[in-house]
Design an enzyme around this catalytic site. Structure first.
Site, PDB file in Angstrom:
ATOM      1  N   HIS A 307     -27.157  14.407 -48.928  1.00 37.64           N
ATOM      2  CA  HIS A 307     -26.179  14.021 -49.945  1.00 37.64           C
ATOM      3  C   HIS A 307     -24.944  13.475 -49.265  1.00 37.64           C
ATOM      4  O   HIS A 307     -24.575  13.954 -48.183  1.00 37.64           O
ATOM      5  CB  HIS A 307     -25.803  15.227 -50.814  1.00 37.64           C
ATOM      6  CG  HIS A 307     -25.162  14.817 -52.097  1.00 37.64           C
ATOM      7  ND1 HIS A 307     -23.824  14.562 -52.204  1.00 37.64           N
ATOM      8  CD2 HIS A 307     -25.710  14.563 -53.299  1.00 37.64           C
ATOM      9  CE1 HIS A 307     -23.573  14.179 -53.438  1.00 37.64           C
ATOM     10  NE2 HIS A 307     -24.690  14.171 -54.127  1.00 37.64           N
ATOM     11  N   ASP A 364     -31.864  16.313 -57.099  1.00 35.90           N
ATOM     12  CA  ASP A 364     -33.061  15.577 -57.500  1.00 35.90           C
ATOM     13  C   ASP A 364     -34.344  16.181 -56.963  1.00 35.90           C
ATOM     14  O   ASP A 364     -35.425  15.906 -57.466  1.00 35.90           O
ATOM     15  CB  ASP A 364     -32.954  14.114 -57.047  1.00 35.90           C
ATOM     16  CG  ASP A 364     -31.970  13.362 -57.898  1.00 35.90           C
ATOM     17  OD1 ASP A 364     -31.843  13.734 -59.071  1.00 35.90           O
ATOM     18  OD2 ASP A 364     -31.327  12.442 -57.400  1.00 35.90           O
TER      19      ASP A 364
HETATM   20  N1  CMC Z   1     -34.532  11.813 -44.795  1.00 40.76           N
HETATM   21  C1  CMC Z   1     -34.440  11.560 -43.477  1.00 40.76           C
HETATM   22  N2  CMC Z   1     -33.290  11.262 -42.845  1.00 40.76           N
HETATM   23  C2  CMC Z   1     -32.182  11.212 -43.583  1.00 40.76           C
HETATM   24  C3  CMC Z   1     -32.191  11.471 -44.975  1.00 40.76           C
HETATM   25  C4  CMC Z   1     -33.421  11.776 -45.582  1.00 40.76           C
HETATM   26  N3  CMC Z   1     -33.501  12.032 -46.889  1.00 40.76           N
HETATM   27  N4  CMC Z   1     -30.936  11.344 -45.469  1.00 40.76           N
HETATM   28  C5  CMC Z   1     -30.155  11.004 -44.428  1.00 40.76           C
HETATM   29  N5  CMC Z   1     -30.901  10.948 -43.292  1.00 40.76           N
HETATM   30  C6  CMC Z   1     -30.420  10.693 -41.921  1.00 40.76           C
HETATM   31  C7  CMC Z   1     -30.079   9.223 -41.706  1.00 40.76           C
HETATM   32  O1  CMC Z   1     -31.203   8.507 -41.219  1.00 40.76           O
HETATM   33  C8  CMC Z   1     -28.955   9.325 -40.701  1.00 40.76           C
HETATM   34  O2  CMC Z   1     -29.544   9.615 -39.459  1.00 40.76           O
HETATM   35  P1  CMC Z   1     -28.835   9.051 -38.100  1.00 40.76           P
HETATM   36  O3  CMC Z   1     -27.493   9.708 -38.045  1.00 40.76           O
HETATM   37  O4  CMC Z   1     -29.759   9.473 -37.015  1.00 40.76           O
HETATM   38  O5  CMC Z   1     -28.776   7.557 -38.260  1.00 40.76           O
HETATM   39  C9  CMC Z   1     -28.200  10.592 -41.137  1.00 40.76           C
HETATM   40  O6  CMC Z   1     -29.185  11.405 -41.796  1.00 40.76           O
HETATM   41  C10 CMC Z   1     -27.034  10.311 -42.090  1.00 40.76           C
HETATM   42  O7  CMC Z   1     -27.545   9.548 -43.182  1.00 40.76           O
HETATM   43  P2  CMC Z   1     -26.704   8.516 -44.035  1.00 40.76           P
HETATM   44  O8  CMC Z   1     -27.651   7.557 -44.674  1.00 40.76           O
HETATM   45  O9  CMC Z   1     -25.613   7.963 -43.181  1.00 40.76           O
HETATM   46  O10 CMC Z   1     -26.055   9.469 -45.106  1.00 40.76           O
HETATM   47  P3  CMC Z   1     -25.395   8.996 -46.446  1.00 40.76           P
HETATM   48  O11 CMC Z   1     -24.344   9.984 -46.761  1.00 40.76           O
HETATM   49  O12 CMC Z   1     -24.982   7.560 -46.340  1.00 40.76           O
HETATM   50  O13 CMC Z   1     -26.606   9.044 -47.487  1.00 40.76           O
HETATM   51  C11 CMC Z   1     -28.119   9.743 -49.150  1.00 40.76           C
HETATM   52  C12 CMC Z   1     -26.770  10.019 -48.461  1.00 40.76           C
HETATM   53  C13 CMC Z   1     -28.242  10.680 -50.355  1.00 40.76           C
HETATM   54  C14 CMC Z   1     -28.159   8.291 -49.664  1.00 40.76           C
HETATM   55  C15 CMC Z   1     -29.251   9.998 -48.136  1.00 40.76           C
HETATM   56  O14 CMC Z   1     -29.224  11.331 -47.664  1.00 40.76           O
HETATM   57  C16 CMC Z   1     -30.643   9.667 -48.694  1.00 40.76           C
HETATM   58  O15 CMC Z   1     -31.062   8.519 -48.634  1.00 40.76           O
HETATM   59  N6  CMC Z   1     -31.351  10.696 -49.277  1.00 40.76           N
HETATM   60  C17 CMC Z   1     -32.615  10.457 -49.913  1.00 40.76           C
HETATM   61  C18 CMC Z   1     -32.395   9.929 -51.320  1.00 40.76           C
HETATM   62  C19 CMC Z   1     -31.896  10.981 -52.290  1.00 40.76           C
HETATM   63  O16 CMC Z   1     -32.420  12.090 -52.342  1.00 40.76           O
HETATM   64  N7  CMC Z   1     -30.887  10.611 -53.081  1.00 40.76           N
HETATM   65  C20 CMC Z   1     -30.336  11.479 -54.137  1.00 40.76           C
HETATM   66  C21 CMC Z   1     -28.918  11.851 -53.867  1.00 40.76           C
HETATM   67  S1  CMC Z   1     -28.382  13.200 -54.925  1.00 40.76           S
HETATM   68  C22 CMC Z   1     -28.310  12.516 -56.480  1.00 40.76           C
HETATM   69  C23 CMC Z   1     -27.166  11.586 -56.664  1.00 40.76           C
HETATM   70  O17 CMC Z   1     -26.009  12.032 -56.648  1.00 40.76           O
HETATM   71  O18 CMC Z   1     -27.429  10.399 -56.861  1.00 40.76           O
END
Ligand code: CMC
Length: 428
Positions: A307, A364
């Site tokens: 998240h 989710d």
């Molecule tokens: N699976 C594997 N790796 C992950 C995941 C995941 N679900 N989420 C983040 N990472 C890794 C990412 O690859 C990165 O790794 P590194 O530092 O080695 O490059 C690190 O964790 C940080 O990720 P980020 O993309 O910079 O984090 P963010 O804050 O930009 O993204 C997120 C948050 C929710 C978009 C992301 O965690 C994600 O894509 N999760 C899966 C989709 C999901 O479940 N979304 C629902 C969110 S909750 C409902 C809502 O509020 O919408």
């Protein structure tokens, strides 16, 4: 003395005001930075950019706190109802009995939609994703109520638009499903409560008697409460930015529905089930899928994990996990996909990759499982999220309007080609 932060740039020192929120969050006010220093700021994805001062929802991602207007999500989920929470979010206080009765009755009066909406619905092929249909039907309210386009509408007029939005959303949501399955639409039954009315519109068929299961209606009511607001997330920021151009409430919300649709936002609940099903079909080899998620050459992510703000646990996921257990037990459902979900969670939470990056199950992860148990089809999961998030979008749109916030317009740092002469097509 008011606190300031010092910025030293190009040999000069600038004092920047520090703003403190009611929960002691501190921020540097950079609104005059460009004017004073010629500098802009860069924060791709707005990971640390405060776009507004809001009094609606407080969340602390490290401590796993979520409060609507000061009330904890745990208390509201256990003791309140969706319409009461809706009132709280939009008007700032829990309603008295009289206020809630009036609000509920105002919403109930407006559940019917214009018959011409059926013609718009008929234009969509049955292959349309319900979220696209919902966003379009919602935006069409601007045509049926053109007075909503007036940016200087009276507060009574705004109240009417708010009530109409809340009243018609479940009707449109149910119709978006009927379109997908090719069944005739149902009209709202105003003798029922908000969630039961929606369930009847969604599931009842003219050929059969349909009785709403109160276990399902109550579980849905709780789920909607958990989704009702989440401060400046992608869809809410979209609603605010569209609303800031003084677009109507209906088009602002329609934009929010579209933003929510994406798999990294509200669409994740659908993707969680798709992923769990794929793991099941693949023989249940969870380690293999965890490794895929960790592999930087593989675009796969563990859906329902991680998240932007919660870096400890998502308080909504905790409540939903418990609610999912209750609902599955009450409905006597034994879902093998749930077993995979539990194992996946257990393995991921022990894995250094997820621990180091603070990736925990989010709302989710479990909402998909519970919606499945309630018999809601996968394509409709994000529509349920939209129904739940509607009060938040409305409250944020109303706050923006009342605070007379300026049009939202971020800056950029241009990294493209510098000025060059036009080359005629014969010389390229
Ligand atoms: N699976 C594997 N790796 C992950 C995941 C995941 N679900 N989420 C983040 N990472 C890794 C990412 O690859 C990165 O790794 P590194 O530092 O080695 O490059 C690190 O964790 C940080 O990720 P980020 O993309 O910079 O984090 P963010 O804050 O930009 O993204 C997120 C948050 C929710 C978009 C992301 O965690 C994600 O894509 N999760 C899966 C989709 C999901 O479940 N979304 C629902 C969110 S909750 C409902 C809502 O509020 O919408």
């Amino acid at each position: 003395m008011a606190k300031t932060a010092q910025l030293i740039y190009d040999g000069k020192t600038y004092e920047l005001p520090i703003i403190e929120g009611t929960e002691k969050e501190t921020a540097i006010d950079i609104s005059e930075l460009l004017e004073k220093t010629g500098l802009t700021t860069l924060d791709i994805g707005y990971k640390n950019t405060g776009s507004t001062k809001s009094a609606i929802t407080f969340l602390d991602g490290d401590k796993g706190i979520l409060r609507y207007r000061g009330y904890s999500i745990e208390d509201l989920a256990a003791k309140s109802t969706f319409l009461e929470v809706t009132y709280l979010l939009i008007f700032g206080e829990l309603p008295t009995k009289e206020q809630l009765t009036k609000f509920t009755s105002d919403i109930t009066k407006h559940t019917l939609v214009h018959e011409d909406n059926k013609k718009i619905l008929d234009g969509f092929p049955s292959t349309s994703h319900p979220m696209g249909v919902l966003a379009s039907l919602f935006c069409s309210l601007t045509a049926f109520y053109p007075e909503s386009l007036d940016p200087n509408r009276s507060s009574e007029g705004v109240y009417l638009s708010i009530v109409r939005s809340l009243a018609k959303m479940p009707t449109f949501a149910a119709w978006s499903y009927k379109n997908a399955v090719g069944h005739p639409v149902n009209y709202p039954d105003n003798s029922l409560d908000y969630c039961s009315r929606f369930l009847k519109m969604m599931y009842a068929l003219p050929a059969e008697h349909y009785e709403v299961d109160p276990v399902v209606a109550n579980a849905l009511d709780k789920l909607l409460i958990l989704h009702a607001d989440h401060e400046q997330n992608c869809s809410t920021s979209t609603v605010r930015i569209v609303g800031s151009s003084k677009a109507s409430i209906y088009s602002s919300i329609s934009a929010g529905i579209n933003a929510l649709w994406g798999p990294l936002h509200g669409g994740a609940n659908q993707e969680v089930i798709v992923m769990l099903e794929a793991i099941k079909q693949d023989g249940g080899n969870i380690e293999k899928w965890i490794n895929k998620a960790k592999d930087k050459n593989d675009s796969f992510r563990l859906m329902g994990f991680g998240h932007r703000v919660y870096k400890n646990f998502d308080p909504r996921a905790k409540i939903i996990k418990k609610a999912a257990d209750d609902v599955l037990a009450k409905l006597g459902i034994n879902d093998p996909v749930l077993e995979i979900a539990m194992k996946l969670e257990e393995i991921a939470l022990r894995d250094p990759y997820f621990i180091e990056r603070k990736l925990y199950p989010n709302v989710d992860f479990y909402s998909g499982i519970i919606y499945r148990a309630l018999g809601i089809p996968v394509d409709m999961f994000t529509v349920m999220f939209a129904m739940g998030r509607l009060p938040g979008w409305i409250a944020q749109w109303k706050e923006l309007r009342e605070n007379k916030e300026p049009i939202g317009r971020p800056r950029q740092v241009y990294v493209g080609t510098q000025s060059r002469a036009y080359v005629d097509i014969t010389k390229r």
